[in-house]
Scaffold this motif. Sequence first.
Motif, short mmCIF file in Angstrom:
data_model
loop_
_atom_site.label_atom_id
_atom_site.label_comp_id
_atom_site.label_asym_id
_atom_site.label_seq_id
_atom_site.Cartn_x
_atom_site.Cartn_y
_atom_site.Cartn_z
N SER A 98 0.86 -1.20 0.00
CA SER A 98 0.00 0.00 0.00
C SER A 98 0.89 1.23 0.00
N GLY A 99 0.22 2.37 -0.19
CA GLY A 99 0.95 3.64 -0.12
C GLY A 99 1.46 3.91 1.28
N SER A 100 0.63 3.62 2.27
CA SER A 100 1.05 3.87 3.66
C SER A 100 2.29 3.06 4.01
N GLU A 101 2.30 1.80 3.59
CA GLU A 101 3.49 0.97 3.86
C GLU A 101 4.69 1.47 3.07
N PHE A 237 10.02 11.73 -2.77
CA PHE A 237 8.77 12.14 -3.43
C PHE A 237 7.73 11.06 -3.18
N ASP A 238 6.62 11.45 -2.59
CA ASP A 238 5.52 10.51 -2.43
C ASP A 238 4.65 10.60 -3.68
N GLU A 239 4.78 9.60 -4.52
CA GLU A 239 4.09 9.61 -5.82
C GLU A 239 2.99 8.54 -5.88
N VAL A 240 2.38 8.30 -4.75
CA VAL A 240 1.32 7.29 -4.71
C VAL A 240 0.18 7.69 -5.67
N ILE A 241 -0.06 8.97 -5.79
CA ILE A 241 -1.08 9.43 -6.74
C ILE A 241 -0.46 9.82 -8.09
N THR A 242 0.64 10.56 -8.04
CA THR A 242 1.19 11.09 -9.31
C THR A 242 1.89 10.01 -10.13
N ALA A 266 2.16 3.26 -5.26
CA ALA A 266 1.19 2.17 -4.98
C ALA A 266 0.12 2.28 -6.06
N LYS A 267 -1.13 2.28 -5.66
CA LYS A 267 -2.31 2.54 -6.53
C LYS A 267 -2.17 2.07 -7.97
N GLY A 268 -1.71 2.95 -8.88
CA GLY A 268 -1.66 2.60 -10.30
C GLY A 268 -0.68 1.49 -10.64
C1 LIG Z 1 0.39 10.65 -1.60
C2 LIG Z 1 -0.18 9.48 -0.88
N1 LIG Z 1 0.60 8.76 -0.09
C3 LIG Z 1 0.15 7.68 0.56
C4 LIG Z 1 -1.15 7.26 0.41
C5 LIG Z 1 -1.65 6.07 1.16
O1 LIG Z 1 -1.89 5.02 0.33
P1 LIG Z 1 -2.75 3.75 0.85
O2 LIG Z 1 -4.14 4.24 1.06
O3 LIG Z 1 -2.59 2.76 -0.24
O4 LIG Z 1 -2.11 3.30 2.12
C6 LIG Z 1 -2.00 7.97 -0.42
C7 LIG Z 1 -3.40 7.55 -0.61
O5 LIG Z 1 -4.22 8.24 -1.17
C8 LIG Z 1 -1.52 9.12 -1.08
O6 LIG Z 1 -2.30 9.85 -1.86
#
Ligand SMILES: Cc1ncc(COP(=O)(O)O)c(C=O)c1O
Length: 425
Positions: A98-101, A237-242, A266-268
């Motif tokens: 996941s993004g959080s992890e 850089f947190d690119e979970v969305i970008t 993560a996500k995409g």
């Molecule tokens: C920039 C960013 N980092 C981290 C996360 C967390 O991702 P996850 O919900 O998969 O743990 C998100 C989720 O929207 C996010 O937008």
Amino acid sequence: MPFTANRQFKAEPRMLVGARDMHYTSEDGRTILDGTAGLWCVNAGHGRSTITEAVRAQLERMDFGPTFQMGHPGPFELAERLVKHTPDGINKVFFTNSGSESVDSALKIALAYHRAKGQGERTRLIGREKGYHGVGFGGISVGGLVNNRRMFGTLLNGVDHLRHTLLPENAFTQGIPEQGAELADDLERMIALHGADTIAAVIVEPVAGSAGVILPPVGYLQRLREITRRHGILLIFDEVITGFGRVGEPFAANRFGVTPDMITAAKGLTNGAVPMGAVFVADFIHDAFMNGPDSAIELFHGYTYSGHPVAAAAGLATLDLYEREGLFQRALELEERWAEALHSLSDLPHIKDIRNIGLVGAVEFEPRETVGARGYDVFHHCFWQGNTLVRCTGDTIALSPPLIVSESQIDEIIGALKHAIKTVN
Ligand SMILES: Cc1ncc(COP(=O)(O)O)c(C=O)c1O
């Protein structure tokens, strides 16, 4: 339910039961246009058969294999293919779920890196106001959304926050705003206050998604890069969305021409089909862990499902789609069209700001004097009357359609939004 008014939902559930290409099907049988790629993740559109097939084939071949002291080919192959799209010098990958992890892993890697370099006193972490980095303790500590933090006590020690870059003078800018690069100099103040030798890393979203699509002013990320590099501080850089094409390049780092030291994603990565996250790590960070004896474990960190074979199979099939259909470039091709459509809303009542880049955008409303956010009412109207899924956080509507969206579907999304905004007071 996560981030949901549970009692309100129970009274009027919004249930989705099917999905294909650009649309969901609701429980009451309506076809709903997806203006949010699920939750910013279904970049190649829903129900892609090659992903389904890859997942099925992998489950039949091998459902699960450990990655603690064992391995299997999928995650290695995926890592090798993914880093062809990351900026030069970022060629190592650590998989999460996941993004959080991914965020917590990156923060831990930053701390461990400095320790491996004999600088264990570098423990401070710096985030940014309005930042969203998931919901782990690391993520909410460096995050800057007050509602996500205040229920949970004192959080991590030794964390500071840069100011956010949402400036009124940039309101209604189409694309990247001009004003505010100097906000990166906040970091110089923190360095002057604490000493650079106490700071491990700075983490920012290049484009802050969850807080309502906040863009970096021209030159801001470059300045942050220059300061962090000069002081030996890692830049994440947190690119979970970008990540994965949302801003017209595989990563925002490519789009802005700024190479961080780590990228979280993560996500995409799997088109939302199977949970998976990743931390992309610069070679020099990886190499710093490789100095002990060969028999020594280099990083005491990992998840049972790190590099899960089924997730890796979904990731490989997703990457095939992105590459074959040119989806990493598509947001750039549609950027102008998207911006025009979105900014055509600017004369409607109660609108405070409209922001956009690539295929992501936000419409922010003036807050009401009475209770109840306008954003929620617009979201609600779009879903029930407009048959369109948009996303609301307070008074901001965020949009991030799958990258396969057509021009006429862009008009449909904006049309539904327009109708909702005109209806809601
Ligand atoms: C920039 C960013 N980092 C981290 C996360 C967390 O991702 P996850 O919900 O998969 O743990 C998100 C989720 O929207 C996010 O937008």
